[in-house]
Design a protein around this motif. Structure first.
Motif, PDB file in Angstrom:
ATOM      1  N   ASP A 404      38.526  52.926  39.445  1.00  0.00           N
ATOM      2  CA  ASP A 404      37.843  51.661  39.884  1.00  0.00           C
ATOM      3  C   ASP A 404      37.979  50.548  38.756  1.00  0.00           C
ATOM      4  N   ARG A 405      38.480  50.776  37.772  1.00  0.00           N
ATOM      5  CA  ARG A 405      38.856  49.617  36.839  1.00  0.00           C
ATOM      6  C   ARG A 405      40.124  49.270  37.050  1.00  0.00           C
ATOM      7  N   LEU A 406      41.127  49.919  37.587  1.00  0.00           N
ATOM      8  CA  LEU A 406      42.479  49.383  37.815  1.00  0.00           C
ATOM      9  C   LEU A 406      42.621  48.827  38.968  1.00  0.00           C
ATOM     10  N   MET A 407      41.891  49.120  40.233  1.00  0.00           N
ATOM     11  CA  MET A 407      42.159  48.445  41.438  1.00  0.00           C
ATOM     12  C   MET A 407      41.893  47.011  41.589  1.00  0.00           C
ATOM     13  N   PRO A 408      40.736  46.122  40.945  1.00  0.00           N
ATOM     14  CA  PRO A 408      40.702  44.928  40.985  1.00  0.00           C
ATOM     15  C   PRO A 408      41.986  44.147  40.566  1.00  0.00           C
ATOM     16  N   LEU A 409      42.695  45.024  39.213  1.00  0.00           N
ATOM     17  CA  LEU A 409      43.748  44.159  38.728  1.00  0.00           C
ATOM     18  C   LEU A 409      45.022  44.212  39.772  1.00  0.00           C
ATOM     19  N   LEU A 410      45.027  45.202  40.734  1.00  0.00           N
ATOM     20  CA  LEU A 410      46.002  45.297  41.653  1.00  0.00           C
ATOM     21  C   LEU A 410      45.804  44.615  43.113  1.00  0.00           C
ATOM     22  N   GLY A 411      44.351  43.861  42.995  1.00  0.00           N
ATOM     23  CA  GLY A 411      44.076  43.366  44.271  1.00  0.00           C
ATOM     24  C   GLY A 411      43.631  44.501  45.302  1.00  0.00           C
TER      25      GLY A 411
END
Ligand SMILES: Cc1cc2nc3c(=O)[nH]c(=O)nc-3n(C[C@H](O)[C@H](O)[C@H](O)COP(=O)(O)OP(=O)(O)OC[C@H]3O[C@@H](n4cnc5c(N)ncnc54)[C@H](O)[C@@H]3O)c2cc1C
Length: 511
Positions: A404-411
């Motif tokens: 959940d922390r990484l997904m926004p960084l990957l769009g």
């Protein structure tokens, strides 16, 4: 299969997330991200699950004793995850009846509140009253998705009838339910492979190391073939457990996140102890306050564990003093059962990936987890995230939180939840069985060797099966297995001999 994966990587050396470490946290993250269609590459410097994930006590538990340290959030999360694993991985995770022998009614009534309120007091001396309070609270926390019965107490007479050989200075016993996992190492491999199958461009490779070799690239080295290639990841996750600080170094990061402790276990072949235990785990307190456990594991008994600070996880091995200590604790709880050292059929030792802590007592270091961020800088274009701490029991929650922390960084937005997703069931095999290992079919050895990234005989006997753990690896069984595996892995006679020697040395070793 491994060669095919390396070939695919060579053809397209990019990924969204490079995961270092194929223990339960790295493999759990791979599954979590691949289900959201994130392209992952998981690499392990050793075999998948070669670290703590194959060296634990195999308890899937809320952590009754963490209540004493007032870690309610951790206990609540752990029991919830335990209940989920009981429901969604029933082929590996089973309920475990757990009994605590108690030698006093009111002991610990001053100490326990002091520990609870954060005073630096050594744990230990828990009487029936304190245990009842803890268990009742534990059972209340267990209510969500409850899969197990409530705790109960038994008087001295009945306890001694049910558990022959148990110390007779008890006043009563308390019984509650937790869970245990038969093959965590298989779960790790299966989660990594599930990741590869749900996201077709994702790959998992054992025996590969990673180091930064450019501002936005990482050099991967294949320890088996000697080949190397340059990879361009968008994000790197360091899920190397006790090795987190060591794995950060070649990425150009100086971190001091970990403070691991080694823990050893003995695998014992003793019929009297085996029969006394039956289907229950004995969870007992030694005279120094340390909690030890002993339980049946298939046809043997596992007992452990120790908890000793260690600097380099590669150095962890069980020493003579630990063996003596563990046998002494067993003598304390089963004084009439004779367990000579010759009954020990296997010893294993792992390192708990505990967060760095100034706590005087290792048992008081939190078993919770967090994600440390190392932002990009002038020399490194990609962020690195270190997964710190955690337990086998809570890997899914940790992986979910990290994803959940990484997904926004990957769009990317979440498409699939793992909260109620079943874990894949391994295939069952029939047909001809091995002469030396009648519970294992030739077809299974062939299939796992071919499809589950087996490189060494040790990978098969230690992490695709529990052959070594159960003390079933002999000269004869090692030869029979190597004969089946050799044509698949292209071993000639001298390579076969090396594999056999290495797996036997490990089986009789202390790591
Ligand atoms: C003695 C003991 C008893 C335990 N008992 C329990 C229990 O009963 N219940 C419970 O819930 N938890 C228990 N635990 C804790 C649990 O085992 C760990 O928290 C969990 O397995 C950690 O998983 P991990 O993936 O973070 O680390 P690991 O399983 O250690 O995996 C890390 C992986 O990283 C790899 N690696 C290292 N360096 C590199 C590198 N540079 N590049 C690539 N890969 C690298 C290693 O080879 C390893 O495979 C116990 C632990 C120990 C040691």
């Amino acid at each position: 299969m491994r060669a095919k994966m390396w070939g695919m990587l060579k053809a397209n050396p990019t990924c969204d997330v490079l995961i270092l470490g194929g223990g339960v946290n790295g493999a759990g993250l791979m599954r979590e991200l691949a289900l959201q269609d994130v392209k992952c590459l998981l690499v392990d410097k050793d075999d998948l699950a070669a670290g703590a994930s194959s060296k634990s006590s195999r308890m899937i538990h809320g952590g009754l004793r963490y209540l004493e340290n007032a870690e309610f959030r951790l206990v609540s999360e752990s029991v919830y995850e335990r209940n989920r694993l009981l429901k969604y991985a029933p082929h590996y995770v089973k309920p475990l009846r757990t009994t605590i022998p108690i030698t006093a009614w009111f002991a610990g009534m001053i100490k326990a509140p002091l520990i609870f309120f954060g005073f630096n007091v050594k744990v230990g001396g828990r009487g029936a009253f304190i245990v009842k309070m803890g268990l009742t609270f534990y059972d209340i926390l267990t209510c969500r998705l409850r899969q197990t019965p409530w705790n109960f107490f038994m008087g001295k007479k009945k306890s001694l009838q049910e558990i022959p050989g148990l110390r007779d200075d008890i006043v009563c016993t308390a019984t509650y339910w937790d869970a245990w996992i038969t093959q965590p190492e298989r779960l790790c491999v299966e989660m990594a492979l599930e990741g590869c199958s749900v996201q077709k461009d994702s790959l998992a490779l054992n025996y590969v190391t990673a180091e930064k070799n450019g501002a936005d690239t990482v050099l991967l080295r294949d320890k088996i073939t000697g080949e190397s290639l340059t990879l361009k990841p968008k994000i790197v996750v360091n899920a190397t457990g006790a090795w987190v600080d060591f794995a950060n170094k070649p990425l150009g990061i100086e971190s001091k996140l970990m403070g691991g402790t080694k823990g050893s276990h003995l695998v014992i072949d003793n019929k009297e102890l085996f029969n006394a235990l039956g289907d229950r785990m004995i969870y007992y307190e030694h005279t120094d306050g340390r909690i030890c456990i002993t339980f049946q594991f298939m046809d043997k008994v596992i007992m452990g564990s120790t908890d000793i600070r260690i600097k380099d996880p590669d150095e962890a091995a069980c020493d003579d003093a630990e063996i003596d200590y563990m046998l002494t604790t067993l003598k304390g709880v089963f004084p009439t059962i004779n367990i000579p050292k010759s009954d020990i059929v296997h010893i294993f030792c792992g390192v708990r990936p505990l967060m760095a802590s100034q706590e005087g007592y290792t048992s008081k270091v939190s078993r919770s987890h967090f994600l440390a961020e190392h932002k990009p800088d002038a020399t490194r274009a990609f962020p690195v995230y270190s997964m710190v701490g955690g337990k086998l029991t809570t890997f899914r929650a940790f992986a979910e939180m990290t994803a959940d922390r990484l997904m926004p960084l990957l769009g990317v937005t979440r498409q699939v939840s793992t909260t109620d997703r079943y874990y894949p069931k391994p295939e069952t095999f029939t047909g001809e069985t091995l002469k030396t290992l009648p519970d294992l079919t030739v077809a299974e050895v062939r299939a796992l060797t071919q499809n589950e990234l087996v490189v060494h005989l040790s990978d098969f006997v230690r992490r695709r099966s529990v052959i070594t753990l159960l003390g079933h690896l002999t000269e004869a069984s090692a030869h029979e297995l190597a004969d089946i595996m050799a044509p698949i892995l292209g071993w000639d006679d001298s390579h076969k001999r090396e594999e056999i020697a290495m797996s036997l040395a490990e089986a009789h070793g202390r790591k």
